[in-house]
Design an enzyme around this catalytic site. Structure first.
Site, PDB file in Angstrom:
ATOM      1  N   GLU A 120       0.872  -1.184   0.000  1.00 25.70           N
ATOM      2  CA  GLU A 120       0.000   0.000   0.000  1.00 25.70           C
ATOM      3  C   GLU A 120       0.886   1.203   0.000  1.00 25.70           C
ATOM      4  OE1 GLU A 120      -3.087   1.346   2.007  1.00 25.70           O
ATOM      5  OE2 GLU A 120      -3.666  -0.573   2.908  1.00 25.70           O
ATOM      6  N   CYS A 122      -1.744   8.871   3.719  1.00 25.38           N
ATOM      7  CA  CYS A 122      -1.604   8.568   2.288  1.00 25.38           C
ATOM      8  C   CYS A 122      -2.853   8.975   1.529  1.00 25.38           C
ATOM      9  CB  CYS A 122      -1.231   7.111   2.040  1.00 25.38           C
ATOM     10  SG  CYS A 122      -2.023   5.985   3.146  1.00 25.38           S
TER      11      CYS A 122
END
Ligand SMILES: Cc1cc2nc3c(=O)[nH]c(=O)nc-3n(C[C@H](O)[C@H](O)[C@H](O)COP(=O)(O)OP(=O)(O)OC[C@H]3O[C@@H](n4cnc5c(N)ncnc54)[C@H](O)[C@@H]3O)c2cc1C
Length: 1006
Positions: free
Chosen positions: A763, A797
């Site tokens: 990720e 993020c």
């Protein structure tokens, strides 16, 4: 915090403290004394019913005349046409460019079945309007018919539909707004249809987002008070027009976390307005807003009421919401305040206007109970109990705001006279109910009269349309042919007693939201100052977070240990492993204070972020436990007779979990929990910046029953990570961090020719974009941009990096955004008022400051920050083109560019071309725009008309594609299988000597 603001010994404050007891108490408990108070005597019931029937007749007559009432009845909120009109009304008037306006109309009118409404209404006007909508739909909908009409229209050169819709929306606005200016509104109050009524004028515009907006609203109130004062006639304040004030319009940060700043500033502002009102001797009432603001408003009201300069002025009033569990106690509080300050205080009792949004908010926060009632009849019972208290109070002048004939009839019965109180209603609602009472029977009634231009109208308009259209609303039920008068006039006390006062079964408690699958993580009411204070103190006390766990230099022994533990751990029943995760979740919940303190002190999380961090970790544990129980059990698969096929999901071996510092508990726990529950053993390497919280997590996991060698902490930096992922004993890697590191790991997994092919779940980051078109509500956009770009100092993020605003509205949007940035508090994350803390380390600081400096000639806005500490100033950076940003800047730096109307698809393609695919935001009221973005955007998480951060486990599985990650999504249904080896066993059951199953079939079947 309130400590400096008021005296705990005073009578009013004592009443304030008792409110805590009922704030989130179970409904039956809160309702029990209210039911007794609101219960009618036998004689009363008959008289009230008779009065109510008269009022019903008046109200029905009044409703028959207003075309808007008819319109709202025809287009109910539960029809798709009603919803379409509501959204059109909400957005149309703010759209400056014709192209988008046409798209909006087409979007909203295009799908409706307008034809089925033709000729249905008693009102000719409504029927004409319906025909307008049918024609409008023809113009924007079906192609063939539309072309003919379009040709006709274009010949006249008139943008006919747009103008007609604009006019209709303005008309709708005028129904609910008394005037665009206070002078216009005062003039309208002189018209014959308002004869006998007084008004309380409200300056439209609420929830100021910026200080200049708040100043503008303040000035509007001030001017209005002066104008109302000039227009004052003889008699007391009760016989003259008055003003209603919303505190949220006067301060952009009217929030509990900002108490120390906003309460004194608001007190000063309210005081200034009250001085003007007192001089003019007119009434001023403070409106009631969201429940978390109640105590702040009381603090402010108390201070103003106590001002010696306002002694003797009987115009200072407040509103109280009966849907709130604290309503009755607030009345006690008001009575004590009024008598202590020697005044007669107007108190307006309302039911409350924010019910739906409050219920949602409470569910999001995961709080123990709702602060409001969940049944409409419970609100009615509370209203009546409060009304009785107010009628008996010595220092309160009661005002009863309602459009409900039964509520009004009960008050008439209890009041005994016409002079000791007044009724109130909203302009545009409940017409007919009070006219005869005011003009023939000597009652007083005040009309709440909003004043303002179309731009400020929308939020108010939507609330009114919702109120008119809600199934539970009295005025709405009035027109329902299926309901008899008996239904309408059923005693709310009976209704509530019948269900034992219990919560509405369709509104689960926040902790049960995900039941029967799992318990929701518990929230903390950080909007309650006592809780916030307690939590803050707990965090301060735990400032000493001890030494860092030592970094591991030789990973080999740890891998040996984990590999040795694998056979036993993987052989345990799924239930046993899942139970460990459930226990861990419970332990996290018990130790929440300690974990939050670590998140604050080690990872610079603000207090709300630290809470969200712990909650997410808890949700991961419970979610993966539930998923494992559901999905990992062996599955029988179909096949020919005489064969058994079984699919099993089993652990692969040792997983290496590498997590980032920005979610040092949540992501750490999520990876580890998924790997463990699927039967793997785990070496967990936290980020070098946050090893302590990881160590705590591992300690607690062991305490929850996970064997010490099945989960091994391995603190260290990049070299440790490389040593782990490069080791052939590692059977899988879960990684969250930068794209560059993910690629390096992927390469390292392939280095050794003899090594099996190892799964990698990565990720990574993104250049996340939000697209805003001209139908979006600027206030909502700005709030969501601030949260998405600057929350957690931009160190998520999912955070917003590139804001793309449609050209036509960019200037206004950016000005509002810059203004809202001024309200941000940058500072120590352990201080509850801080919005933006420091960035994680020196390297991050230098990198971000370098980029910021390089873009200096493009700054649209930047903030002052404390001199000491790694504070990167939140900064807004203008780009000439959206193509100019292709790098993720992991901090509070937001880039902004514009896009051209009609180029939505191209815009999405250009964003896709950047190669990242994590999150995207869209703010638009055009459903087709959201469909288009959904179809075209290559992103893992698309957020429409909301912020882009804060994915909830199980509701918004999180993770991207392209340069942003491999998937599967964390917190989603496909995550666990990736950690597993899938094994199928196929057994020929006939090989034992024949197909017994087939041969023993019953001959006929069934
Ligand atoms: C003069 C005036 C001033 C006002 N000022 C304010 C103010 O300062 N602050 C404010 O919030 N509102 C204010 N309002 C709006 C007011 O809250 C609504 O108009 C009022 O709730 C409508 O009540 P009713 O008796 O006319 O209708 P009814 O139909 O009898 O009641 C509707 C109300 O019941 C409540 N309700 C609906 N469903 C449920 C449920 N499932 N569970 C529990 N309760 C439910 C809601 O409060 C809803 O508005 C004001 C209204 C007037 C007339």
């Amino acid at each position: 915090m309130p400590s400096q603001m008021h005296d705990p010994d005073s009578a009013t404050s004592a009443a304030w403290l008792h409110m805590e007891e009922v704030h989130r108490a179970p409904e039956p408990e809160v309702l029990a004394p209210l039911i007794e108070r609101a219960r009618l005597g036998e004689g009363e019931r008959g008289r009230i019913e008779a009065t109510a029937l008269d009022l019903l007749a008046d109200l029905r007559e009044g409703q028959r005349t207003g075309w808007v009432n008819q319109f709202l009845q025809e287009y109910r909120l539960n029809s798709s046409e009603g919803v379409a009109l509501l959204s059109l009304a909400e957005a149309f008037l703010r759209v400056p460019d014709p192209e988008t306006a046409d798209m909006l109309i087409s979007d909203k009118l295009g799908d409706g079945d307008w034809r089925s409404h033709t000729g249905k209404s008693h009102s000719g006007l409504v029927n004409s309007a319906t025909w307008g909508l049918v024609i409008g739909r023809a113009l924007v909908g079906d192609e063939n018919r539309a072309n003919t009409l379009r040709r006709l229209i274009s010949r006249t050169g008139e943008p006919f539909v747009r103008q007609a819709v604009g006019a209709a929306m303005r008309m709708m606005g005028e129904i609910f707004v008394m005037g665009r200016t206070i002078d216009e509104a005062l003039k309208r109050m002189k018209k014959p249809d308002q004869k006998g009524f007084t008004a309380s004028f409200d300056m439209l515009g609420e929830a100021a987002r910026t200080f200049p907006d708040a100043d503008r609203y303040f000035e509007a109130y001030e001017r209005a008070i002066e104008a109302v004062g000039k227009a004052r006639g003889d008699g007391g304040t009760q016989d003259n027009h008055s003003i209603s004030v919303k505190l949220s319009a006067l301060h952009p940060r009217y929030e509990v976390s900002q108490w120390g700043r906003c309460v004194p500033e608001l007190t000063e502002r309210l005081e200034a307005l009250c001085q003007v009102a007192a001089r003019a001797d007119i009434g001023l009432t403070v409106d009631a807003e969201e429940s978390e603001r109640l105590e702040m408003s009381l603090d402010i009201i108390e201070h103003v009421a106590e001002l010696p300069s306002l002694k003797g002025w009987n115009g200072f009033g407040m509103a109280i919401q009966a849907y709130g569990k604290r309503a009755q106690r607030t009345i006690g509080w008001a009575e004590a305040l009024a008598s202590r300050t020697g005044r007669s205080m107007p108190v307006r009792l309302v039911k409350g206007a924010y019910w739906d949004s409050e219920i949602k908010h409470c569910q999001e926060q995961g709080l123990s109970h709702y602060p409001l009632f969940t049944r409409k009849a419970a609100t009615d019972v509370c209203y009546l109990a409060c009304a009785k208290d107010m009628l008996e109070a010595k220092a309160i002048r009661p005002a009863f705001a309602t459009h409900n004939a039964l509520t009004a009839a009960t008050i008439i019965e209890w009041a005994h006279d016409t002079d000791s109180f007044e009724f109130q209603r909203l302009h545009g609602m409940g017409e007919g109910l009070f006219e005869r009472m005011v003009r023939e029977q000597g009652y007083r009634c005040r009309i709440y009269a909003p004043v303002g231009g179309h731009r400020d109208l929308l939020a108010y308009l939507v609330r009114r349309l919702l109120e008119n259209g809600a199934n539970s609303s009295f005025v709405h039920q009035l027109a329902d042919e299926h309901l008899t008068d008996d239904d309408l006039l059923r005693d709310p006390v009976d209704r509530i007693v019948e269900v034992g006062g219990k919560r509405h079964p369709s509104i689960p408690l926040p902790e049960d939201l995900f039941m029967p699958q799992r318990k929701n993580s518990q929230g903390l009411d950080l909007e309650d100052w006592r809780v916030l204070k307690r939590v803050t103190e707990g965090i301060d006390e735990r400032a000493d977070i001890g030494p860092e766990p030592e970094a591991v230099t030789d990973v080999a022994p740890l891998l040996d240990q984990a590999a040795a533990a694998f056979p036993h751990w993987s052989a345990l029943p799924i239930e046993e492993r899942a139970a460990c995760l459930d226990r861990l979740a419970d332990i996290y919940e018990e130790r929440r204070g300690e974990l939050m303190a670590l998140a604050v002190h080690e990872a610079n999380k603000t207090i709300p972020d630290a809470l969200a961090e712990v909650r997410e970790a808890i949700d991961f544990c419970r979610y993966y436990a539930a998923e494992a129980r559901d999905k990992l059990v062996p599955q029988e698969l179909p096949g020919p007779t005489g064969e058994a096929n079984i699919l099993r999901m089993e652990g692969r071996g040792v997983w290496c979990c590498i997590s980032p510092w920005n979610f040092p508990l949540a992501i750490f726990t999520g990876q580890v929990a998924a790997a463990l529950v699927t039967g793997n053993t785990v070496i967990a390497k936290p980020a070098p910046q946050t090893p302590r919280i990881a160590a705590a997590a591992v300690r607690l996991a062991h305490a929850a029953g996970i064997p010490a060698d099945a989960l091994i902490l391995c603190p260290g930096g990049p070299e440790t990570g490389a040593a782990l992922t490069g080791d052939p004993r590692v059977a899988g890697v879960a990684f969250t961090g930068s794209t560059a590191t993910a690629k390096a790991i992927a390469r390292s997994l392939l280095d050794d020719e003899n090594r099996p092919i190892v799964p990698l779940i990565a990720e990574t980051g993104g250049v996340n974009t939000m697209i805003v078109d001209s139908t979006a509500l600027p206030e909502q956009v700005v709030a969501d941009v601030i949260t998405s770009a600057f929350g957690s100092a931009g160190q998520r993020c999912s955070a917003l990096r590139l804001l793309l605003v449609q050209e036509e509205v960019a200037e206004r949007m950016i000005a509002m955004l810059s203004g809202a940035m001024d309200g941000l508090v940058v500072g120590d994350p352990s201080d509850p008022k801080t919005d933006v803390g420091p960035v994680i380390d020196d390297a991050a600081y230098e990198k971000l400051m370098g980029h910021r400096a390089a873009m200096e000639d493009r700054w649209l806005k930047t903030l002052e920050v404390p001199a000491e500490g790694r504070f990167v100033p939140p900064t807004l950076i203008r780009l000439d083109s959206m193509d100019d940003l292709n790098t993720e800047w992991f901090g509070p730096l937001l880039h902004v560019a514009t896009w051209k109307s009609g180029k939505l698809e191209e815009t999405v393609s250009r964003i896709n071309a950047k190669g990242f695919g994590l999150t995207m935001g869209l703010h638009s009221r055009i459903a087709r725009a959201s469909e288009l973005v959904e179809a075209r955007a290559h992103v893992g998480n698309l957020y429409v008309n909301r912020s882009m951060i804060g994915a909830i486990v199980g509701s918004q599985p999180f993770g991207g594609e392209g340069l942003s990650g491999t998937g599967p999504k964390a917190g989603g249904p496909h995550y666990l299988p990736r950690f597993c080896a899938e094994r199928v066993t196929s057994i020929d059951t006939t090989s034992a000597g024949g197909n017994a199953t087939l041969l023993s079939l019953d001959d006929i079947g069934g």
